[in-house]
Motif scaffolding. Structure first.
Motif, PDB file in Angstrom:
ATOM      1  N   MET A  19      49.275  44.924  31.198  1.00  0.00           N
ATOM      2  CA  MET A  19      47.928  45.259  31.620  1.00  0.00           C
ATOM      3  C   MET A  19      47.936  45.562  33.113  1.00  0.00           C
ATOM      4  N   ASN A  20      47.154  46.548  33.507  1.00  0.00           N
ATOM      5  CA  ASN A  20      47.038  46.911  34.912  1.00  0.00           C
ATOM      6  C   ASN A  20      46.102  45.955  35.638  1.00  0.00           C
ATOM      7  N   ALA A  21      46.307  45.824  36.934  1.00  0.00           N
ATOM      8  CA  ALA A  21      45.431  44.984  37.747  1.00  0.00           C
ATOM      9  C   ALA A  21      44.035  45.606  37.810  1.00  0.00           C
ATOM     10  N   PHE A  22      43.019  44.757  37.903  1.00  0.00           N
ATOM     11  CA  PHE A  22      41.644  45.226  38.016  1.00  0.00           C
ATOM     12  C   PHE A  22      40.911  44.356  39.024  1.00  0.00           C
ATOM     13  N   HIS A  23      39.813  44.894  39.564  1.00  0.00           N
ATOM     14  CA  HIS A  23      39.051  44.200  40.589  1.00  0.00           C
ATOM     15  C   HIS A  23      38.052  43.225  39.985  1.00  0.00           C
ATOM     16  N   VAL A  24      37.973  42.063  40.632  1.00  0.00           N
ATOM     17  CA  VAL A  24      36.968  41.056  40.310  1.00  0.00           C
ATOM     18  C   VAL A  24      36.357  40.612  41.635  1.00  0.00           C
ATOM     19  N   TRP A  25      35.037  40.730  41.733  1.00  0.00           N
ATOM     20  CA  TRP A  25      34.318  40.288  42.916  1.00  0.00           C
ATOM     21  C   TRP A  25      33.580  39.014  42.575  1.00  0.00           C
ATOM     22  N   ILE A  26      33.601  38.045  43.484  1.00  0.00           N
ATOM     23  CA  ILE A  26      32.822  36.827  43.261  1.00  0.00           C
ATOM     24  C   ILE A  26      31.902  36.597  44.447  1.00  0.00           C
ATOM     25  N   ARG A  27      30.734  36.010  44.143  1.00  0.00           N
ATOM     26  CA  ARG A  27      29.751  35.702  45.173  1.00  0.00           C
ATOM     27  C   ARG A  27      29.183  34.320  44.877  1.00  0.00           C
ATOM     28  N   PRO A  28      29.542  33.317  45.684  1.00  0.00           N
ATOM     29  CA  PRO A  28      28.959  31.988  45.483  1.00  0.00           C
ATOM     30  C   PRO A  28      27.469  32.005  45.825  1.00  0.00           C
ATOM     31  N   LEU A  29      26.677  31.427  44.931  1.00  0.00           N
ATOM     32  CA  LEU A  29      25.228  31.397  45.102  1.00  0.00           C
ATOM     33  C   LEU A  29      24.719  29.979  44.856  1.00  0.00           C
ATOM     34  N   GLY A  30      25.156  29.033  45.665  1.00  0.00           N
ATOM     35  CA  GLY A  30      24.768  27.637  45.474  1.00  0.00           C
ATOM     36  C   GLY A  30      25.559  26.998  44.345  1.00  0.00           C
ATOM     37  N   HIS A  31      24.859  26.634  43.268  1.00  0.00           N
ATOM     38  CA  HIS A  31      25.511  25.961  42.138  1.00  0.00           C
ATOM     39  C   HIS A  31      26.000  26.931  41.066  1.00  0.00           C
ATOM     40  N   ILE A  32      25.918  28.225  41.370  1.00  0.00           N
ATOM     41  CA  ILE A  32      26.432  29.236  40.444  1.00  0.00           C
ATOM     42  C   ILE A  32      27.285  30.228  41.221  1.00  0.00           C
ATOM     43  N   CYS A  33      28.029  31.018  40.486  1.00  0.00           N
ATOM     44  CA  CYS A  33      28.855  32.052  41.114  1.00  0.00           C
ATOM     45  C   CYS A  33      28.618  33.356  40.376  1.00  0.00           C
ATOM     46  N   GLY A  34      28.224  34.370  41.107  1.00  0.00           N
ATOM     47  CA  GLY A  34      28.103  35.702  40.533  1.00  0.00           C
ATOM     48  C   GLY A  34      29.495  36.316  40.431  1.00  0.00           C
ATOM     49  N   VAL A  35      29.801  36.887  39.275  1.00  0.00           N
ATOM     50  CA  VAL A  35      31.103  37.502  39.036  1.00  0.00           C
ATOM     51  C   VAL A  35      30.864  38.939  38.591  1.00  0.00           C
ATOM     52  N   PRO A  75      47.626  37.124  37.492  1.00  0.00           N
ATOM     53  CA  PRO A  75      48.275  38.272  38.142  1.00  0.00           C
ATOM     54  C   PRO A  75      47.506  39.586  37.996  1.00  0.00           C
ATOM     55  N   GLU A  76      46.791  39.766  36.920  1.00  0.00           N
ATOM     56  CA  GLU A  76      46.069  41.023  36.683  1.00  0.00           C
ATOM     57  C   GLU A  76      44.784  41.154  37.502  1.00  0.00           C
ATOM     58  N   VAL A  77      44.345  40.065  38.114  1.00  0.00           N
ATOM     59  CA  VAL A  77      43.095  40.046  38.862  1.00  0.00           C
ATOM     60  C   VAL A  77      43.328  40.315  40.340  1.00  0.00           C
ATOM     61  N   SER A  78      42.636  41.325  40.847  1.00  0.00           N
ATOM     62  CA  SER A  78      42.607  41.589  42.288  1.00  0.00           C
ATOM     63  C   SER A  78      41.268  41.024  42.773  1.00  0.00           C
ATOM     64  N   LEU A  79      41.324  39.801  43.343  1.00  0.00           N
ATOM     65  CA  LEU A  79      40.121  39.050  43.672  1.00  0.00           C
ATOM     66  C   LEU A  79      39.568  39.450  45.036  1.00  0.00           C
ATOM     67  N   LEU A  80      38.263  39.718  45.065  1.00  0.00           N
ATOM     68  CA  LEU A  80      37.566  40.079  46.291  1.00  0.00           C
ATOM     69  C   LEU A  80      36.316  39.216  46.417  1.00  0.00           C
ATOM     70  N   MET A  81      35.985  38.834  47.636  1.00  0.00           N
ATOM     71  CA  MET A  81      34.784  38.034  47.880  1.00  0.00           C
ATOM     72  C   MET A  81      33.657  38.963  48.301  1.00  0.00           C
ATOM     73  N   GLU A  82      32.477  38.730  47.748  1.00  0.00           N
ATOM     74  CA  GLU A  82      31.284  39.440  48.194  1.00  0.00           C
ATOM     75  C   GLU A  82      30.519  38.494  49.112  1.00  0.00           C
ATOM     76  N   PRO A  83      29.874  39.013  50.144  1.00  0.00           N
ATOM     77  CA  PRO A  83      29.097  38.127  51.002  1.00  0.00           C
ATOM     78  C   PRO A  83      27.930  37.526  50.227  1.00  0.00           C
ATOM     79  N   ALA A  84      27.534  36.324  50.594  1.00  0.00           N
ATOM     80  CA  ALA A  84      26.392  35.673  49.950  1.00  0.00           C
ATOM     81  C   ALA A  84      25.132  36.473  50.208  1.00  0.00           C
ATOM     82  N   ALA A  85      24.279  36.534  49.211  1.00  0.00           N
ATOM     83  CA  ALA A  85      23.035  37.319  49.339  1.00  0.00           C
ATOM     84  C   ALA A  85      21.999  36.560  50.131  1.00  0.00           C
TER      85      ALA A  85
END
Length: 86
Positions: A1-17, A76-86
């Protein structure tokens, strides 16, 4: 499988993915489901006008933000990126 982008954004007690592609999203949720600390997430939403899908993960005593970030970063397939908190 090829690598793909995943963005995460912590939002208090939840995380936007945000994941690039529905197939990648399904694969990632299946992979995360193999972890004993990852139990569930909110329903997946396909973003209009985009190839991305998004969902939210609730943090708990067993699933903290640092642990979730480590779980994603260890795939390994995940290219993890952080999004700034909203």
């Amino acid at each position: 499988m090829n690598a793909f982008h995943v963005w995460i954004r912590p939002l208090g007690h939840i995380c936007g993915v945000r994941v690039d592609g529905i197939k990648n999203t399904e694969w990632l949720l299946n992979r995360l489901g193999q972890s004993f600390v990852f139990k569930s997430c909110e329903p997946v939403r396909e973003e209009l006008g985009s190839t991305c899908c998004s969902f939210r993960v609730m943090f708990s005593s067993q699933m903290s933000h640092p642990l979730f970030r480590r779980l994603l970063g260890a795939i390994p397939e995940v290219s993890l990126l952080m999004e700034p908190a909203a």
